[in-house]
Write a protein that holds these residues in place. Structure first.
Motif, short mmCIF file in Angstrom:
data_model
loop_
_atom_site.label_atom_id
_atom_site.label_comp_id
_atom_site.label_asym_id
_atom_site.label_seq_id
_atom_site.Cartn_x
_atom_site.Cartn_y
_atom_site.Cartn_z
N ARG A 176 0.87 -1.19 -0.12
CA ARG A 176 0.11 -0.02 0.00
C ARG A 176 1.03 1.18 -0.17
O ARG A 176 0.75 2.20 -0.62
N ALA A 218 1.14 4.17 -2.93
CA ALA A 218 0.79 5.68 -2.77
C ALA A 218 2.14 6.42 -3.28
O ALA A 218 2.04 7.44 -3.87
N PHE A 240 -6.71 -0.36 -3.70
CA PHE A 240 -7.19 0.68 -4.34
C PHE A 240 -8.07 0.28 -5.69
O PHE A 240 -7.70 -0.34 -6.35
N GLN A 299 -8.82 6.75 -5.99
CA GLN A 299 -8.34 6.46 -4.94
C GLN A 299 -6.70 6.24 -4.62
O GLN A 299 -6.13 6.85 -3.74
N ALA A 354 -4.27 8.52 -2.28
CA ALA A 354 -3.19 8.06 -1.61
C ALA A 354 -2.10 8.79 -1.93
O ALA A 354 -1.25 9.00 -1.22
N ASP A 393 -2.03 11.86 0.27
CA ASP A 393 -1.58 11.62 1.47
C ASP A 393 0.07 11.38 1.53
O ASP A 393 0.52 11.63 2.50
N SER A 394 0.36 10.74 0.51
CA SER A 394 1.76 10.54 0.48
C SER A 394 2.59 11.88 0.57
O SER A 394 3.38 12.11 1.10
#
Length: 205
Positions: free
Chosen positions: A26, A30, A65, A70, A74, A77-78
């Protein structure tokens, strides 16, 4: 990151720092999404591209994902995690002047990448602005973290009345020169603006 962007001066991307350990699938997806979206843009990037960059079988991607959107989330978020790590490193420096100049130095260190692909957060923000799914505001939240941090540094320099204006000027200068550096494929533009910004920061201290 940003880095800002900025996000843009990632400590672990520098050649004098050890490489991070290989993360889980994951996390790799990302990080790969952030990198591939920066290099190719949203329209050209496919889930298969991201899977290949992350060294994850395509079929496994859908376990984490379900859609490309999505993966874009991600990637944002990274960027946020990346920025948080950068701010932690900058905050270890002794003075706000040192911290601001280190931020600028980090941007300049990424000038070759910026010349090829532009600012990671700025480029993504421009693409997300054309959508109405709210992802643009998610990225704005990340960019605001850097803006707020810069404001705190100017406040610490004693600029109590114009700290926000100075923070905006700093980030805007970086975004502007990133665009020019990418447009003209000229890393020296970033280096030159970096030197000017360091002199400017010194003049405020």
């Amino acid at each position: 990151m940003t880095y800002s962007d900025a996000v843009e001066a990632v400590p672990e991307s520098r050649p004098d720092r050890p490489k991070a350990k290989r993360g889980g699938k994951r996390e790799r997806l990302a990080a790969a999404a952030a990198r591939v979206l920066h290099e190719q843009g949203m329209e050209k990037t496919t889930i298969a591209d991201i899977a290949r960059a992350a060294d994850v079988p395509l079929g496994n991607v859908y376990y984490y994902f379900k859609t490309k959107d999505q993966l874009v989330e991600a990637a944002i978020d990274s960027h946020a995690q990346h920025l948080a790590g950068l701010i932690d490193a900058l905050d270890a420096l002794p003075t706000p002047q040192d911290r601001l100049k280190a931020l600028v130095s980090g941007w300049v260190d990424q000038r070759e990448l910026t010349a090829r692909y532009g600012c990671p957060t700025g480029s993504l923000a421009s693409e997300l602005d054309k959508r109405d799914d709210g992802l643009d505001q998610s990225l704005a939240t990340v960019m605001r973290v850097l803006l707020d941090w810069a404001e705190q540094q100017f406040l610490a320099l004693g600029r109590t009345e114009d700290a926000r204006e100075l923070a905006v000027a700093l980030i805007a200068s970086y975004q502007g020169v990133s665009l020019l550096t990418n447009t003209f494929r000229d890393p020296e533009m970033m280096a030159s603006e970096g030197r000017r910004l360091e002199r400017w920061i010194d003049s405020l201290a």
